[in-house]
Scaffold this active site. Structure first.
Site, PDB file in Angstrom:
ATOM      1  CD  GLU A  49      -4.938   6.294   2.112  1.00 28.68           C
ATOM      2  OE1 GLU A  49      -4.873   5.140   2.557  1.00 28.68           O
ATOM      3  OE2 GLU A  49      -3.959   7.055   2.055  1.00 28.68           O
ATOM      4  CG  HIS A  68       0.149   6.149  -0.863  1.00 31.99           C
ATOM      5  ND1 HIS A  68      -0.990   6.727  -1.380  1.00 31.99           N
ATOM      6  CD2 HIS A  68      -0.215   5.580   0.321  1.00 31.99           C
ATOM      7  CE1 HIS A  68      -2.008   6.530  -0.552  1.00 31.99           C
ATOM      8  NE2 HIS A  68      -1.565   5.832   0.483  1.00 31.99           N
ATOM      9  CG  HIS A 112      -1.724   1.212   1.422  1.00 32.02           C
ATOM     10  ND1 HIS A 112      -3.014   1.336   0.964  1.00 32.02           N
ATOM     11  CD2 HIS A 112      -1.421   2.394   2.031  1.00 32.02           C
ATOM     12  CE1 HIS A 112      -3.485   2.535   1.286  1.00 32.02           C
ATOM     13  NE2 HIS A 112      -2.535   3.194   1.929  1.00 32.02           N
ATOM     14  CD  GLU A 113       1.814   3.504   3.684  1.00 32.00           C
ATOM     15  OE1 GLU A 113       2.124   4.621   3.208  1.00 32.00           O
ATOM     16  OE2 GLU A 113       0.744   3.296   4.273  1.00 32.00           O
TER      17      GLU A 113
END
Length: 278
Positions: free
Chosen positions: A207, A153, A149-150
């Site tokens: 997100e 980004h 997820h990070e």
């Protein structure tokens, strides 16, 4: 018409023209390939990637130096080895979304802190907090969901996109307030309106994109993408009460779990294939 009136109108016109030039100068880009999850949204960028990456490197260097001085940097060798192993497998799959990211100067560190947190700066500078590892007792699959997820980004350059949005919006809000004679209070109201109608929804969009790209990265690396569901269930238990959905920069818990359930099923064939080849 009085000279000061003409000057004021000329100044306002110049400000409006400058803001319009900023908007025109925005570059429309697709920072990543769509992947199996189909993240194909085009992005408008007004800030150069080099500026964001330079700032990120400086900030990361300062933070790591401070953590080293405090004795909170990479204190537990076993935790550091585990986090870097999971990160390495995720990073090995980034070319599925953007091949140039393979050449980023990736760096992964573990910070001793009770905070349940992890992040990846532009250009691949990462940190995982011990609170995430210890309070949630994450499995490797769940840790992969966090790190995917990070990393997503960073791949999607969400920080650069937010900076670009703020640059353009700030210019138009200032000019609009000046043209309409709203004053400081009116300008502040306009800024709140921008955040409520555009700023926060865009953050929720970021997100969701990071969730979807992240579970595909995890699946390609051989980690069970369904672990993202249990991870966010744990996050919800630790996080306590949530703000109303329309004021949150994150999707609601129910929306997020529903989306992760659907998209984890979409990438399951990638996970099964990765398991067979390992």
């Amino acid at each position: 018409m009085k000279p000061d009136t003409r000057l004021g109108m000329a100044l306002k016109s110049a400000l409006l023209g400058a803001s319009l030039m900023t908007l025109i100068a925005c570059e429309t880009v697709q920072t990543t390939q769509g992947g199996v999850v189909g993240v194909n949204r085009e992005q408008k960028m007004a800030v150069a990637p080099e500026a964001i990456e330079h700032a990120a490197r400086e900030q990361y260097g300062q933070l790591i130096a401070q953590e080293g001085q405090k004795g909170t940097l990479n204190r537990n060798a076993a935790q550091v080895s585990r986090v870097r192993a999971v990160a390495g497998r995720i990073i090995s799959q980034v070319a599925a979304f953007r091949p140039d990211a393979r050449n980023w100067a990736w760096e992964v560190n573990v910070l001793t802190s009770p905070e349940v947190n992890a992040w990846c700066m532009p250009g691949g500078k990462m940190a995982v907090y011990t609170g995430l590892l210890e309070k949630l007792q994450v499995t490797d699959d769940e840790l992969a969901a966090v790190m995917g997820h990070e990393i997503a980004h960073a791949l999607r350059e969400h920080a650069r996109e937010r900076a670009s949005e703020q640059m353009v919006a700030g210019g138009f809000i200032s000019v609009g307030a000046a043209l309409l004679g709203l004053g400081e209070i009116g300008q502040q109201g306009a800024q709140y309106a921008y955040m409520g109608l555009i700023g926060l929804p865009n953050s929720r969009k970021h997100e969701t994109e990071a969730d979807r790209v992240g579970i595909e990265l995890a699946a390609r690396a051989g980690y069970d993408p369904r672990a993202a569901i249990t991870l966010w269930q744990k996050m919800g238990q630790v996080g306590g009460g949530q703000p109303p959905k329309f004021l949150s920069t994150h999707p609601s818990q129910s929306d997020r779990l529903s989306d992760l359930t659907a998209y984890s099923q979409r990438v399951m064939p990638l996970y099964e294939q990765a398991k067979r080849t390992r």
